[in-house]
Design a protein around this motif. Sequence first.
Motif, short mmCIF file in Angstrom:
data_model
loop_
_atom_site.label_atom_id
_atom_site.label_comp_id
_atom_site.label_asym_id
_atom_site.label_seq_id
_atom_site.Cartn_x
_atom_site.Cartn_y
_atom_site.Cartn_z
N LEU A 176 -0.14 -1.88 -0.01
CA LEU A 176 0.09 0.09 -0.19
C LEU A 176 1.19 1.32 -0.58
O LEU A 176 0.62 1.68 -0.51
N VAL A 177 2.12 1.09 0.24
CA VAL A 177 2.84 2.17 0.61
C VAL A 177 3.25 2.65 -0.49
O VAL A 177 3.62 3.56 -1.19
N ARG A 178 3.92 1.56 -1.25
CA ARG A 178 4.43 1.55 -2.49
C ARG A 178 2.63 2.39 -3.28
O ARG A 178 3.27 3.44 -4.59
N ARG A 179 2.19 1.85 -3.99
CA ARG A 179 0.75 2.24 -4.19
C ARG A 179 0.74 3.72 -4.42
O ARG A 179 0.29 4.83 -4.52
N VAL A 180 1.66 4.70 -3.12
CA VAL A 180 1.16 6.35 -2.42
C VAL A 180 2.09 6.37 -3.13
O VAL A 180 1.99 7.83 -3.43
N ILE A 181 3.18 5.69 -3.13
CA ILE A 181 4.27 6.10 -4.53
C ILE A 181 4.68 6.73 -5.31
O ILE A 181 4.29 7.71 -5.97
N GLU A 182 3.32 5.23 -5.79
CA GLU A 182 3.62 5.30 -7.71
C GLU A 182 2.20 6.46 -7.94
O GLU A 182 2.70 7.19 -9.01
N THR B 278 -3.19 3.31 9.89
CA THR B 278 -1.03 2.39 9.01
C THR B 278 -0.56 3.67 8.30
O THR B 278 -0.76 4.90 8.38
N LEU B 279 0.12 2.99 8.38
CA LEU B 279 1.64 3.58 7.35
C LEU B 279 1.33 4.15 6.41
O LEU B 279 1.21 4.90 6.42
N ALA B 280 0.71 3.37 5.18
CA ALA B 280 -0.02 4.08 3.90
C ALA B 280 -0.61 5.15 4.38
O ALA B 280 -0.97 6.47 3.25
N HIS B 281 -2.00 4.98 5.54
CA HIS B 281 -2.91 6.12 5.04
C HIS B 281 -2.00 7.12 6.25
O HIS B 281 -2.42 8.36 5.42
N VAL B 282 -0.95 7.27 6.86
CA VAL B 282 -0.39 8.71 7.15
C VAL B 282 0.73 8.81 6.41
O VAL B 282 0.49 10.15 5.45
N LEU B 283 1.22 8.28 5.49
CA LEU B 283 2.36 8.39 4.39
C LEU B 283 1.14 9.01 2.78
O LEU B 283 1.77 10.19 2.56
N ARG B 284 0.00 8.62 2.70
CA ARG B 284 -0.44 9.72 2.01
C ARG B 284 -0.98 10.69 2.58
O ARG B 284 -0.97 11.85 1.62
N ALA B 285 -1.65 10.79 3.20
CA ALA B 285 -1.87 12.36 4.36
C ALA B 285 -0.92 12.59 4.26
O ALA B 285 -0.67 14.51 3.62
N VAL B 286 0.20 13.38 5.17
CA VAL B 286 2.05 13.49 4.76
C VAL B 286 2.30 13.88 3.60
O VAL B 286 2.70 15.37 3.46
N ILE B 287 2.03 12.92 2.70
CA ILE B 287 3.55 13.42 1.43
C ILE B 287 1.82 14.48 0.89
O ILE B 287 2.56 15.28 -0.08
N SER B 288 0.62 13.87 0.58
CA SER B 288 -0.29 14.99 -0.18
C SER B 288 -0.18 16.48 -0.32
O SER B 288 0.22 17.30 -0.58
N VAL B 289 -0.32 16.42 1.52
CA VAL B 289 -0.41 18.00 1.66
C VAL B 289 0.94 18.78 1.73
O VAL B 289 1.71 19.79 1.75
N GLY B 290 2.20 18.51 2.34
CA GLY B 290 3.22 18.58 2.07
C GLY B 290 3.61 18.79 0.60
O GLY B 290 4.41 19.90 0.89
N THR B 291 3.27 17.54 0.00
CA THR B 291 3.68 18.20 -1.86
C THR B 291 2.72 19.72 -2.04
O THR B 291 3.08 20.30 -3.04
N ALA B 292 1.34 19.51 -1.64
CA ALA B 292 0.82 20.90 -1.64
C ALA B 292 1.13 22.55 -1.53
O ALA B 292 1.59 22.85 -1.41
N LEU B 293 1.86 21.59 -0.54
CA LEU B 293 2.54 22.87 0.43
C LEU B 293 3.66 23.57 -0.14
O LEU B 293 3.69 25.11 -0.54
N HIS B 294 4.83 22.34 -0.94
CA HIS B 294 5.85 22.61 -1.24
C HIS B 294 5.72 23.38 -3.00
O HIS B 294 5.78 24.77 -3.15
N LEU B 295 4.54 22.66 -4.02
CA LEU B 295 4.46 23.16 -4.72
C LEU B 295 3.68 24.90 -4.94
O LEU B 295 3.87 26.03 -5.70
N THR B 296 2.67 25.12 -3.83
CA THR B 296 2.35 25.94 -3.72
C THR B 296 2.99 27.97 -3.23
O THR B 296 3.25 28.92 -3.59
N THR B 297 3.71 27.20 -1.63
CA THR B 297 5.27 28.08 -1.89
C THR B 297 6.41 28.03 -2.29
O THR B 297 6.81 29.36 -2.50
#
Length: 185
Positions: free
Chosen positions: A50-56, A105-124
């Motif tokens: 599931l983490v692999r799918r998040v990263i994909e 679970t790890l995949a749920h947490v990483l999906r949230a952290v990575i997607s929000v972090g990416t949104a912040l990175h791209l918008t700032t």
Amino acid sequence: MQLNPYGEYAVLLAASLANDFPSDRTGILARVREFGMTMDFTPGQQDHLLVRRVIEGWVAVVDAPSREERAALLNAQMAAAAAYPRLTDHNGEGWHLHYRDENQTLAHVLRAVISVGTALHLTTRGMTRLGRCAAGTTPGDPCSAVVVDVTRNGRQQYCSVRCANRAAVRRHRARTGSTLSGRAG
């Protein structure tokens, strides 16, 4: 010092996982610890897959052909995370924000952290500050690493000094017409 895992660090973690995905859950946990995430994760039977799918899914954002498509993909990932911001105080780190429910679970947490972090990175920093190593655009160059541009001037194109040097040598040879043939090796 408290680092915000929802900004630059989350995007760098995602790139690290995309460029060198660990072979098991233990490897993923070691990597998230490297990037400053200290909380415990509820074990899930298929964490690695599931983490692999998040990263994909995140790599699809990296490879999106336009800013609009990048934003649409990222919005869908944030919606799938179904997370809301909340204050937490764990592991003696002091109060800080989490974008997830308790005991996920790890995949749920990483999906949230990575997607929000990416949104912040791209918008700032800018919607173009995420891509693939420029060395790989040259025919025959095997590099396809993800590059997260965190430079002040917004001009990071290569994943490493090695790739930047390889590209510089190619440009020099193209200008001067030189080749490696005839050189002692």
